[in-house]
Design an enzyme around this catalytic site. Structure first.
Site, PDB file in Angstrom:
ATOM      1  CG  ASP A  45       1.290  15.429   9.044  1.00 33.39           C
ATOM      2  OD1 ASP A  45       2.115  16.317   9.348  1.00 33.39           O
ATOM      3  OD2 ASP A  45       1.295  14.281   9.504  1.00 33.39           O
ATOM      4  CE1 TYR A  55       6.439  19.710   3.485  1.00 28.49           C
ATOM      5  CE2 TYR A  55       5.582  17.577   2.763  1.00 28.49           C
ATOM      6  CZ  TYR A  55       6.606  18.503   2.811  1.00 28.49           C
ATOM      7  OH  TYR A  55       7.795  18.241   2.189  1.00 28.49           O
ATOM      8  CG  ASP A  56       0.498  15.099   2.801  1.00 24.69           C
ATOM      9  OD1 ASP A  56       1.742  15.087   2.742  1.00 24.69           O
ATOM     10  OD2 ASP A  56      -0.146  14.330   3.531  1.00 24.69           O
ATOM     11  CB  SER A 105       9.612   7.994   0.296  1.00 30.57           C
ATOM     12  OG  SER A 105       8.576   8.364   1.137  1.00 30.57           O
ATOM     13  CG  LEU A 106       5.861   3.609   1.274  1.00 31.29           C
ATOM     14  CD1 LEU A 106       4.988   3.349   2.501  1.00 31.29           C
ATOM     15  CD2 LEU A 106       5.820   2.411   0.337  1.00 31.29           C
ATOM     16  CD  GLU A 161       3.275  -3.865   5.665  1.00 32.50           C
ATOM     17  OE1 GLU A 161       3.472  -5.003   6.130  1.00 32.50           O
ATOM     18  OE2 GLU A 161       4.170  -3.172   5.179  1.00 32.50           O
ATOM     19  CE  LYS A 193       2.574   6.707   5.068  1.00 36.54           C
ATOM     20  NZ  LYS A 193       3.831   6.817   5.719  1.00 36.54           N
ATOM     21  CG  ASP A 218       2.521   9.317  11.724  1.00 38.56           C
ATOM     22  OD1 ASP A 218       3.507   9.591  11.017  1.00 38.56           O
ATOM     23  OD2 ASP A 218       1.672  10.155  12.077  1.00 38.56           O
ATOM     24  NE  ARG A 269      13.080   8.706   4.075  1.00 44.57           N
ATOM     25  CZ  ARG A 269      11.804   9.000   4.038  1.00 44.57           C
ATOM     26  NH1 ARG A 269      10.923   8.045   4.039  1.00 44.57           N
ATOM     27  NH2 ARG A 269      11.391  10.234   4.028  1.00 44.57           N
ATOM     28  CD  GLU A 304       8.011   4.734  10.253  1.00 43.94           C
ATOM     29  OE1 GLU A 304       8.668   4.133   9.373  1.00 43.94           O
ATOM     30  OE2 GLU A 304       7.581   5.887  10.122  1.00 43.94           O
ATOM     31  CE1 TYR A 350       5.071  -3.515  16.836  1.00 44.95           C
ATOM     32  CE2 TYR A 350       5.668  -1.248  17.362  1.00 44.95           C
ATOM     33  CZ  TYR A 350       5.061  -2.446  17.709  1.00 44.95           C
ATOM     34  OH  TYR A 350       4.465  -2.562  18.922  1.00 44.95           O
ATOM     35  CE  LYS A 408       5.431  -2.389   2.348  1.00 44.55           C
ATOM     36  NZ  LYS A 408       6.139  -2.683   3.579  1.00 44.55           N
ATOM     37  CE  LYS A 411       0.909  10.162   4.473  1.00 41.12           C
ATOM     38  NZ  LYS A 411       1.117  11.447   4.702  1.00 41.12           N
ATOM     39  CB  CYS A 438       0.358  41.849  29.168  1.00 41.59           C
ATOM     40  SG  CYS A 438       0.113  40.390  30.198  1.00 41.59           S
ATOM     41  CB  CYS A 472       0.602  42.716  33.932  1.00 42.23           C
ATOM     42  SG  CYS A 472       1.769  42.760  32.562  1.00 42.23           S
ATOM     43  CB  CYS A 514       3.697  39.990  28.789  1.00 45.99           C
ATOM     44  SG  CYS A 514       3.862  41.023  30.254  1.00 45.99           S
ATOM     45  CB  CYS A 539       3.612  39.707  33.917  1.00 45.51           C
ATOM     46  SG  CYS A 539       2.165  38.965  33.138  1.00 45.51           S
TER      47      CYS A 539
HETATM   48  S1  IVH Z   1       7.745   0.178   3.258  1.00 43.29           S
HETATM   49  C1  IVH Z   1      10.591   1.173  -0.189  1.00 43.29           C
HETATM   50  N1  IVH Z   1       5.864  -0.146   5.028  1.00 43.29           N
HETATM   51  O1  IVH Z   1       6.361   5.568   5.609  1.00 43.29           O
HETATM   52  C2  IVH Z   1       9.445   1.262   0.746  1.00 43.29           C
HETATM   53  N2  IVH Z   1       6.998   1.934   4.980  1.00 43.29           N
HETATM   54  O2  IVH Z   1       5.767   7.756   3.860  1.00 43.29           O
HETATM   55  C3  IVH Z   1       9.902   1.058   2.105  1.00 43.29           C
HETATM   56  N3  IVH Z   1       6.249   3.507   6.717  1.00 43.29           N
HETATM   57  O3  IVH Z   1       9.608   5.795   4.302  1.00 43.29           O
HETATM   58  C4  IVH Z   1       8.910   1.416   3.078  1.00 43.29           C
HETATM   59  N4  IVH Z   1       4.761   2.183   7.632  1.00 43.29           N
HETATM   60  O4  IVH Z   1       9.298   5.249   6.872  1.00 43.29           O
HETATM   61  C5  IVH Z   1       6.780   0.692   4.519  1.00 43.29           C
HETATM   62  N5  IVH Z   1       4.202  -0.592   6.562  1.00 43.29           N
HETATM   63  C6  IVH Z   1       5.117   0.229   6.074  1.00 43.29           C
HETATM   64  C7  IVH Z   1       5.313   1.523   6.600  1.00 43.29           C
HETATM   65  C8  IVH Z   1       6.265   2.349   6.016  1.00 43.29           C
HETATM   66  C9  IVH Z   1       5.345   3.368   7.701  1.00 43.29           C
HETATM   67  C10 IVH Z   1       7.032   4.739   6.521  1.00 43.29           C
HETATM   68  C11 IVH Z   1       8.421   4.560   5.987  1.00 43.29           C
HETATM   69  C12 IVH Z   1       8.392   5.246   4.659  1.00 43.29           C
HETATM   70  C13 IVH Z   1       7.323   6.288   4.883  1.00 43.29           C
HETATM   71  C14 IVH Z   1       6.763   6.810   3.590  1.00 43.29           C
END
Ligand code: IVH
Length: 700
Positions: free
Chosen positions: A48, A51-52, A96-97, A128, A130, A132, A151, A185, A235, A302, A326, A420, A423, A438, A444
């Site tokens: 990850d 990727y990020d 997304s966030l 709160e 996040k 996964d 989504r 999630e 959740y 938030k 993150k 190998c 073998c 192999c 083998c």
């Molecule tokens: S709020 C418009 N709250 O993380 C925002 N998302 O990387 C709506 N996620 O798309 C999302 N924990 O699938 C929110 N406490 C949390 C979250 C959360 C995990 C996921 C969610 C989002 C993704 C973004």
């Protein structure tokens, strides 16, 4: 792009060299291909963090050179929509966030908000976890759950309603009568993840890389009974209708969702009115991470006052009222004591790093897979290197990078062996594939050992008293050479009795377990063969199909008939079987062709048990034909498995949990939540008597 080319391009972008705008299309393609690995195959090939880093590079370049393309990964929310499921529109977009990796970035977050709101007043934030997992949206109409979507691309998601209905903590009814979407999630708890991977390992199936991939794979299953068996949880953290301004605070939305019967992010929830205090708290939580029993990859901040959400607005990708921080991946320094070449059951040769014992995330790690030789070369990992070890998904350890500065020149590079390591056969690679294997399928020793472990295993021939050690020993004596040779072990009774630790009693037990297994069920035999991607469920469907193909007037033995059908079976036949897709179909055909002699030799010594009455019932429809039934409680005189078998023989379809699609529930004493659910959903409940009568089995 071939996988090695993709990995080489990835490494090149990650190397930190300066990237020119001309390379933007390539970078976008690289990211799109990683998206496909992640979302479509649920098997990412980079971490990850990597990727990020790629994604950030793309965002930076596009901004720097004002080069924004509509097909860029940055222009969409992310996850694609696969062909597997119907696509359906979300009532409101699922955004997304925004991500940050440094608690200090939260200053910028607050400044942006203050500039828009033009205020110096304290701003209240909710903090709160996040979670996964896989973001999904649940739609209720008239209080009933009517639809569940992934989504997808943010506008349209995949319709996975049936699968989400199997998640036990998702309420099927809520006390709210207007149409409403509730988002949250789906996660897989750690203990469930470990159990599923243990079971997959026992079956020789590919392991899930982390709980998130397992959750995503489980929700995007074609068979909801598989989803039901995966222990997923949901959740809630968002509800657009309740966030339209009528409720003042986000914390109250969470309370309200709780009152509907949802589990929510309330499992860890704080409010803060001072950004400095919030930053300190996040730093604290980074070192002492909350441990809710499933993966979290950060914290979400938030604005708590919903009235301000509309004022700060959105980008195409994320709302400006929230940001994710993150967590950095947990890293530990380790030393690579050795690099081994491990040969798996399917012949794939994988480099494995043997490490000085290293503590990370509460466990001690002694080895880490290096995945494949391209990765070994890209990361330039050498014996003796010091390296950073990371536990991906808090479970599977992997080497992130070596610490070049710690090298003293004594480190030894390791190359892919040409032959190998077990073998000596020259290794091969299929076009377009990254793995080397192999090709000595028949003799083998490593492949034989792995194959035999699956063959004798519980879901295969189920031969008790036959363990890994014995396979090793009998192989080394040359009395275990292929599947059929298991049934000739009786000829070597005296040899075995002469071995250390083998007494009359244990040898008799082993030989009689082997004898019993001659009459194994066809579906177990299909698992035992170890055909790639054929687990229990696929094997069961295949066994039912093969049995139905046997002509009623056949004079051949079941094994002769099955072999004949296998010889003429086609891709098309296989793909029409429930649970078998193009990959399983190709694997089955490949296996049957490659292993014909082995299969014939095995079938010659077996006395296969066919699911007999399946055949008779195909023509003569019973009242159960095509009915989806679930079983709960205990039944005097019948085990649950027996009842399932009776129902299936009569043409019914067993489902492991009750949903709106279930036709009836077979319930008796000690029936619990399933009975309650069936009653709520108005699903008929049958007694054993009804069931036996309808299935044409007054007694069994
Ligand atoms: S709020 C418009 N709250 O993380 C925002 N998302 O990387 C709506 N996620 O798309 C999302 N924990 O699938 C929110 N406490 C949390 C979250 C959360 C995990 C996921 C969610 C989002 C993704 C973004």
């Amino acid at each position: 792009m071939h996988t090695p080319t993709l990995l080489a391009a990835t490494a090149d972008f990650l190397s930190g060299r300066s990237v020119t705008p001309r390379e933007l299309p390539l970078l976008r393609q690289v990211i799109r291909e990683h998206d496909a690995y992640y979302y479509e195959h649920e098997a990412p090939i980079i971490s990850d963090a990597e990727y990020d880093q790629l994604y950030k590079l793309l965002v930076w370049l596009e901004d720097e050179y004002a080069d924004h393309a509509s097909d860029s990964p940055t222009a969409s929310v992310g996850q694609g929509v696969s062909e597997k499921f119907e696509k359906r529109a979300h009532l409101s977009p699922m955004l997304s966030l925004d991500n940050s990796y440094d608690p200090d970035d939260l200053h910028g977050f607050e400044t942006r908000i203050r500039n828009i709101l033009k205020t110096d007043e304290p701003i209240e934030y909710a903090l709160e976890l996040k979670l996964d997992g896989l973001g999904v949206s649940l739609r209720y109409e008239g209080g009933s759950l009517v639809r569940g979507l992934t989504r997808g691309n943010g506008t349209e998601g995949e319709d996975v309603t049936e699968n989400l209905c199997t998640i036990s903590n998702i309420p099927k009814r809520i006390p709210y009568s207007d149409t409403i979407e509730i988002r949250g999630e789906v996660i897989l708890p750690h203990d469930e993840f470990a159990r599923i991977n243990r079971e997959r390992a026992a079956l020789g199936e590919k392991l899930f890389a982390n709980p998130r991939n397992a959750a995503s794979g489980s929700v995007r299953q074609l068979d909801s009974a598989v989803t039901a068996g995966r222990g997923l949880r949901f959740y809630a953290y968002s509800c657009p209708i309740l966030e339209d301004g009528s409720i003042e605070r986000y914390s109250e939305v969470i309370e309200r969702l709780g009152s509907f019967g949802f589990e929510t992010t309330k499992i860890f929830f704080e409010t803060h009115s001072d950004i400095e205090q919030l930053i300190v708290r996040i730093a604290e939580l980074t070192t002492h991470r909350p441990a809710p029993g499933f993966d979290t990859d950060g914290m979400v901040v938030k604005m708590n006052r919903i009235a301000d959400w509309g004022r700060v607005g959105f980008t195409a990708h994320h709302p400006r009222y929230a940001i994710a921080y993150k967590f950095p991946a947990e890293l530990a320094r380790t030393r690579i004591a050795d690099i081994l070449h491990s040969v798996g059951r399917s012949g794939t040769v994988t480099p494995v790093a043997i490490l000085d014992a290293t503590a990370i995330g509460g466990v001690t790690v002694g080895r880490a897979t290096l995945h494949n030789y391209s990765e070994l070369a890209i990361k330039d990992i050498r014996i003796g290197d010091h390296a950073w070890l990371m536990r991906a998904g808090e479970v599977i350890p992997e080497i992130v990078s070596v610490i070049i500065d710690a090298r003293d020149g004594s480190e030894m590079p390791v190359h892919r062996p040409d032959t190998c390591p077990v073998c000596g056969t020259a290794l091969a690679q299929d076009e377009g594939k990254i793995a080397w294997y192999c090709p000595n399928r028949s003799s083998c020793p490593a492949q034989l050992q792995g194959g035999m472990e699956v063959f004798v295993g519980k879901h295969g021939m189920d031969i008790a008293w036959f363990w890994k050690k014995q396979i090793e020993l009998f192989r080394s004596l040359g009395i275990l050479t292929d599947f059929a040779s298991v049934y000739r072990l009786g000829d070597h009774r005296d040899t075995i009795l002469g071995l250390d630790g083998y007494r009359e009693k244990s040898v008799s037990n082993l030989l009689s377990a082997i004898e019993t297994s001659r009459h194994a069920k066809l579906e177990n035999i299909l698992v035992a063969l170890g055909i790639p991607s054929v687990g229990r469920r696929t094997a069961r469907s295949l066994a039912q199909y093969l049995t139905r193909q046997i002509p009623d007037d056949s004079h051949e033995s079941p094994q002769e008939s099955i072999l004949a059908i296998c010889n003429r079976i086609t891709h098309e036949d296989l793909e029409n079987i429930p649970d078998i897709g193009p990959i399983a179909s190709a694997n089955i055909l490949w296996y049957l062709q490659e292993n014909q002699d082995r299969i014939v030799a095995l079938f010659n010594v077996l006395d296969i048990r066919l699911p007999e009455t399946l055949k008779t019932n195909e023509d003569s429809e019973s009242p159960l034909t095509g009915k989806r039934f679930c079983v709960t409680g205990s039944f005097e005189g019948y085990s649950r498995d027996q009842l399932v078998e009776i129902g299936e023989r009569a043409g019914g379809i067993f489902v492991s949990s009750v949903s709106r699609e279930t036709d009836f529930l077979l319930a008796w004493e000690k029936a619990g939540s399933k009975l309650q659910k069936a009653t709520t959903l108005g699903i008929p409940v049958w007694t054993v008597e009804d069931f036996l009568k309808e299935s044409g089995k007054e007694s069994w």
